[in-house]
Design a protein around this motif. Structure first.
Motif, mmCIF file in Angstrom:
data_model
loop_
_atom_site.group_PDB
_atom_site.id
_atom_site.type_symbol
_atom_site.label_atom_id
_atom_site.label_comp_id
_atom_site.label_asym_id
_atom_site.label_seq_id
_atom_site.Cartn_x
_atom_site.Cartn_y
_atom_site.Cartn_z
ATOM 1 N N VAL A 11 26.147 -57.742 97.029
ATOM 2 C CA VAL A 11 26.138 -56.537 97.876
ATOM 3 C C VAL A 11 26.492 -56.831 99.333
ATOM 4 C CG1 VAL A 11 24.581 -55.150 96.447
ATOM 5 C CG2 VAL A 11 23.608 -56.654 98.201
ATOM 6 N N PHE A 12 26.679 -58.127 99.651
ATOM 7 C CA PHE A 12 27.115 -58.452 101.023
ATOM 8 C C PHE A 12 28.642 -58.389 101.139
ATOM 9 C CE2 PHE A 12 22.975 -60.442 100.477
ATOM 10 C CZ PHE A 12 22.307 -59.803 101.513
ATOM 11 N N LYS A 13 29.300 -58.192 100.003
ATOM 12 C CA LYS A 13 30.756 -58.005 100.004
ATOM 13 C C LYS A 13 31.002 -56.504 100.017
ATOM 14 C CE LYS A 13 33.908 -59.530 96.923
ATOM 15 N NZ LYS A 13 34.114 -60.037 95.556
ATOM 16 N N GLN A 14 31.754 -56.025 101.011
ATOM 17 C CA GLN A 14 31.907 -54.568 101.170
ATOM 18 C C GLN A 14 32.556 -53.924 99.957
ATOM 19 O OE1 GLN A 14 31.574 -54.379 105.807
ATOM 20 N NE2 GLN A 14 33.577 -53.748 105.128
ATOM 21 N N THR A 15 33.513 -54.641 99.370
ATOM 22 C CA THR A 15 34.248 -54.028 98.254
ATOM 23 C C THR A 15 33.438 -54.010 96.952
ATOM 24 O OG1 THR A 15 35.295 -56.182 97.974
ATOM 25 C CG2 THR A 15 36.588 -54.484 99.082
ATOM 26 N N ASP A 16 32.243 -54.570 96.967
ATOM 27 C CA ASP A 16 31.389 -54.497 95.770
ATOM 28 C C ASP A 16 30.566 -53.212 95.726
ATOM 29 O OD1 ASP A 16 32.221 -56.994 94.936
ATOM 30 O OD2 ASP A 16 30.202 -57.640 94.353
ATOM 31 N N LEU A 17 30.537 -52.489 96.835
ATOM 32 C CA LEU A 17 29.566 -51.401 96.990
ATOM 33 C C LEU A 17 30.188 -50.014 97.027
ATOM 34 C CD1 LEU A 17 27.280 -52.643 99.889
ATOM 35 C CD2 LEU A 17 26.566 -52.176 97.553
ATOM 36 N N ALA A 18 29.537 -49.077 96.375
ATOM 37 C CA ALA A 18 29.888 -47.650 96.476
ATOM 38 C C ALA A 18 31.373 -47.388 96.302
ATOM 39 C CB ALA A 18 29.405 -47.074 97.810
ATOM 40 N N ARG A 19 31.953 -47.992 95.288
ATOM 41 C CA ARG A 19 33.362 -47.730 94.984
ATOM 42 C C ARG A 19 33.487 -46.772 93.813
ATOM 43 N NH1 ARG A 19 36.617 -53.231 94.618
ATOM 44 N NH2 ARG A 19 38.148 -51.816 93.741
ATOM 45 N N ASP A 20 32.621 -46.974 92.837
ATOM 46 C CA ASP A 20 32.615 -46.111 91.659
ATOM 47 C C ASP A 20 31.186 -45.652 91.442
ATOM 48 O OD1 ASP A 20 35.398 -46.374 90.519
ATOM 49 O OD2 ASP A 20 34.844 -48.478 90.738
ATOM 50 N N LEU A 21 30.975 -44.366 91.450
ATOM 51 C CA LEU A 21 29.599 -43.896 91.322
ATOM 52 C C LEU A 21 29.495 -42.674 90.421
ATOM 53 C CD1 LEU A 21 28.585 -42.070 94.561
ATOM 54 C CD2 LEU A 21 30.631 -43.393 94.517
ATOM 55 N N THR A 22 28.257 -42.369 90.079
ATOM 56 C CA THR A 22 27.982 -41.224 89.223
ATOM 57 C C THR A 22 27.148 -40.243 90.021
ATOM 58 O OG1 THR A 22 27.817 -42.783 87.383
ATOM 59 C CG2 THR A 22 27.051 -40.555 86.957
ATOM 60 N N LEU A 23 27.510 -38.983 89.977
ATOM 61 C CA LEU A 23 26.662 -37.952 90.564
ATOM 62 C C LEU A 23 26.024 -37.175 89.419
ATOM 63 C CD1 LEU A 23 28.404 -36.444 93.709
ATOM 64 C CD2 LEU A 23 27.201 -38.581 93.425
ATOM 65 N N ILE A 24 24.712 -36.996 89.514
ATOM 66 C CA ILE A 24 23.960 -36.346 88.432
ATOM 67 C C ILE A 24 23.330 -35.071 88.964
ATOM 68 C CG2 ILE A 24 22.056 -36.646 86.777
ATOM 69 C CD1 ILE A 24 22.504 -39.679 87.064
ATOM 70 N N TYR A 25 23.498 -34.015 88.211
ATOM 71 C CA TYR A 25 23.011 -32.717 88.680
ATOM 72 C C TYR A 25 21.537 -32.506 88.343
ATOM 73 C CZ TYR A 25 22.607 -27.674 89.252
ATOM 74 O OH TYR A 25 22.213 -26.435 89.652
ATOM 75 N N THR A 26 20.811 -31.916 89.290
ATOM 76 C CA THR A 26 19.453 -31.464 89.000
ATOM 77 C C THR A 26 19.169 -30.181 89.769
ATOM 78 O OG1 THR A 26 17.103 -31.994 89.061
ATOM 79 C CG2 THR A 26 18.449 -32.941 90.800
ATOM 80 N N ASP A 27 18.380 -29.310 89.146
ATOM 81 C CA ASP A 27 17.978 -28.102 89.871
ATOM 82 C C ASP A 27 16.486 -28.151 90.160
ATOM 83 O OD1 ASP A 27 17.000 -27.753 87.370
ATOM 84 O OD2 ASP A 27 18.117 -25.923 86.913
ATOM 85 N N SER A 28 15.909 -29.359 90.000
ATOM 86 C CA SER A 28 14.467 -29.466 90.196
ATOM 87 C C SER A 28 14.152 -30.380 91.391
ATOM 88 C CB SER A 28 13.849 -30.005 88.902
ATOM 89 O OG SER A 28 12.828 -30.893 89.167
ATOM 90 N N ASP A 29 13.038 -30.103 92.070
ATOM 91 C CA ASP A 29 12.648 -30.933 93.214
ATOM 92 C C ASP A 29 11.988 -32.225 92.756
ATOM 93 O OD1 ASP A 29 13.613 -29.126 95.002
ATOM 94 O OD2 ASP A 29 11.719 -27.999 95.114
ATOM 95 N N THR A 30 11.347 -32.141 91.601
ATOM 96 C CA THR A 30 10.669 -33.331 91.087
ATOM 97 C C THR A 30 11.396 -33.801 89.826
ATOM 98 O OG1 THR A 30 9.239 -31.806 89.938
ATOM 99 C CG2 THR A 30 8.373 -32.792 91.957
ATOM 100 N N VAL A 31 12.285 -34.737 90.031
ATOM 101 C CA VAL A 31 13.127 -35.194 88.930
ATOM 102 C C VAL A 31 12.382 -36.251 88.115
ATOM 103 C CG1 VAL A 31 15.412 -36.086 88.368
ATOM 104 C CG2 VAL A 31 15.037 -34.903 90.512
ATOM 105 N N THR A 32 12.416 -36.126 86.813
ATOM 106 C CA THR A 32 11.785 -37.136 85.961
ATOM 107 C C THR A 32 12.872 -37.986 85.295
ATOM 108 O OG1 THR A 32 11.845 -35.750 83.991
ATOM 109 C CG2 THR A 32 9.909 -35.530 85.423
ATOM 110 N N LEU A 33 12.454 -39.101 84.711
ATOM 111 C CA LEU A 33 13.409 -39.954 84.006
ATOM 112 C C LEU A 33 14.063 -39.182 82.864
ATOM 113 C CD1 LEU A 33 11.747 -43.463 83.765
ATOM 114 C CD2 LEU A 33 13.003 -42.407 85.617
#
Ligand code: ZN
Length: 369
Positions: free
Chosen positions: A210-232
Motif C-alpha cells: 500500500v506504499f506504492k501509489q499504483t497499488d491503491l484505489a485503482r479498481d473498486l466496488t461500490l455497494i448500495y445500501t438504503d440503511s444507516d446500520t449496515v450488516t454483513l
C-alpha cells in the motif's frame, strides 16, 4: 498380486479424483427482466469497498514486506473506504474495523487459478498445484462454497487462470473479479454471462504494497445500501443480487497520491438509477459521463452513446426480444470507467436466474458415499 495392487491403486486414484460434467451453456431466457438495480433510489448510499489486499502475513513470499494490516486499514480509511478487506493467502486476517468481513484468497498453484472467499467461515487448505483440469477447478469452487458466503473467481483471465472453455463449463460461484489491478477480465465475464451464469461483478486492487501509489484505489466496488446500520448480511446480499458496480480509475488517478485519489473518488459521479421502463433500459448518473456503451450476448456492443463534448447524465437502450442480458459501461470525461452489473432475462418475475448445480459424472458417483 501385482494386478490386484495396480487395480487397487487405480481404484483409489479414481476415487480421489473429482469428475464433473461440463455445465451446459444455456443463455438467459424468459418473459421477465431481472434488474439488480431495481431498488436503487437516489436517497441511498454507495459504500466504497475493496476485498482484495495482501498484508505481509506471508513474509518474503509476497512483496510489500512492510505492508502491515494496520497500514492497509489506514490507507484505505484515508481513501474513504467503508469496507477494507485484507485477503491474505489461505488465511482469514481479523481486523479492527466497523464492518469486518472475513475474506481470504485461495490458491497456491502455478497458473494463478485463484479464488476469493467472502464471508469465509474457515479456510479450505487444499489446492492442485499443477495446471488444473476443469473438474479440479469445479471441486475447489464447491469446497469453498461450503465454507463461505460468496465465492469469487479472482483475476480470472490473468495468466490463463481460467480459460474461455473453463468459464463456459464451470458453475457454483457467485462473483467475477472483472476489475483487478493486474488484469481486466471483461471479455471473459461476457463468456460466463452469455452461457447463462448469473455472476455479478467485483472490482479489487489486489494490493500487495500500500506504499506504492499504483497499488491503491485503482479498481473498486461500490455497494448500495438504503440503511444507516449496515450488516454483513446486507453486504453479502447486495453483492449477490448485483446491487453494486465496479470502477476502474483512469491512469492519471491511479498514479496520484492518496489525497488526490480521495478527491478524485469523492468527485466522481455515482449511479443514480438504472431502471427498466416499458421496453427501455434507462441509466442515470449524478454527474456527467463521456460515452456510454450497452453490451449484450457474446460481448456484442449493442449501442454506443457517443461523447459529444457536453456530457450525458442519462442514456437509454431499447431492449429487443433477442436480448438475453444487457450491461452498461460508462466512460467518464476523465476516462475512468464504471461497469454495471447486467439486467438478465428470467423465467420468474423479480428473481435472479439461478446458477446451475454442478453434477458429478455418473460413473464415479457410484464410488461416492
Ligand atoms: Zn491472486
Amino acid at each position: 498380486m501385482l494386478w490386484t495392487g495396480s487395480f487397487l491403486a487405480l481404484f483409489l486414484l479414481i476415487r480421489m479424483m473429482p469428475f464433473y460434467k461440463p455445465t451446459p451453456e444455456d443463455p438467459f431466457s424468459g418473459p421477465y427482466w431481472y434488474n439488480p438495480y431495481e431498488h436503487v433510489v437516489p436517497g441511498g448510499r454507495w459504500l466504497r469497498a475493496n476485498f482484495h489486499a495482501h498484508s505481509n502475513a506471508w513474509g518474503i513470499f509476497t512483496n510489500g514486506r512492510k505492508n502491515t494490516v494496520d497500514d492497509i486499514l489506514c490507507k484505505y480509511d484515508s481513501l474513504g473506504y467503508d469496507i477494507i478487506g485484507v485477503s491474505d493467502y489461505q488465511h482469514i486476517t481479523k481486523t479492527n474495523t466497523n464492518l469486518f468481513i472475513p475474506v481470504y484468497e485461495h490458491g497456491f498453484n502455478i497458473l494463478k487459478t485463484h479464488q476469493g472467499a467472502i464471508g469465509a467461515r474457515k479456510v479450505y487448505h487444499n489446492d492442485y498445484i499443477l495446471p488444473q483440469t476443469r473438474s479440479q477447478k469445479q471441486q475447489v469452487i464447491n469446497k469453498l462454497a461450503q465454507h463461505a458466503e460468496l465465492v469469487v473467481l479472482n483475476h480470472p483471465a490473468w495468466r490463463g487462470g481460467y480459460s474461455k472453455k473453463d468459464i463456459r463449463q464451470l458453475t457454483g460461484y457467485d462473483l467475477f473479479e472483472v476489475l483487478n489491478d493486474f488484469w481486466i477480465s471483461e471479455k471473459l465475464w461476457d463468456v460466463a454471462l452469455s452461457g447463462g451464469k448469473p455472476v455479478m461483478l467485483l472490482g479489487g486492487d489486489d494490493a500487495h504494497n500500500v506504499f506504492k501509489q499504483t497499488d491503491l484505489a485503482r479498481d473498486l466496488t461500490l455497494i448500495y445500501t438504503d440503511s444507516d446500520t449496515v450488516t454483513l448480511r446486507d453486504i453479502y446480499k447486495a453483492l449477490s443480487c448485483g446491487m453494486a458496480y465496479g470502477i476502474e480509475v483512469t491512469k492519471n488517478l491511479a498514479r496520484s497520491s492518496v489525497i488526490e485519489k480521495r478527491a478524485g473518488l469523492d468527485d466522481m459521479p455515482l449511479l443514480k438509477t438504472c431502471l427498466i421502463r416499458q421496453d427501455s433500459l434507462v441509466v442515470a448518473l449524478t454527474g456527467k459521463a463521456g460515452h456510454i456503451s450497452f453490451i449484450g450476448q457474446n460481448g456484442r456492443l449493442l449501442k454506443k452513446v457517443p461523447d459529444l463534448g457536453n456530457g450525458w447524465e442519462s442514456a437509454y437502450y431499447l431492449l429487443r426480444p433477442e436480448d438475453t442480458y444487457v450491461r452498461v459501461r460508462i466512460s467518464l470525461p476523465d476516462s475512468s470507467r464504471l461497469y454495471l452489473n447486467p439486467v438478465m432475462r428470467t423465467g420468474v418475475k423479480g428473481q435472479k436466474p439461478q446458477m446451475p448445480v454442478s453434477q458429478k459424472r455418473r460413473l464415479f458417483t457410484i464410488f461416492d458415499k
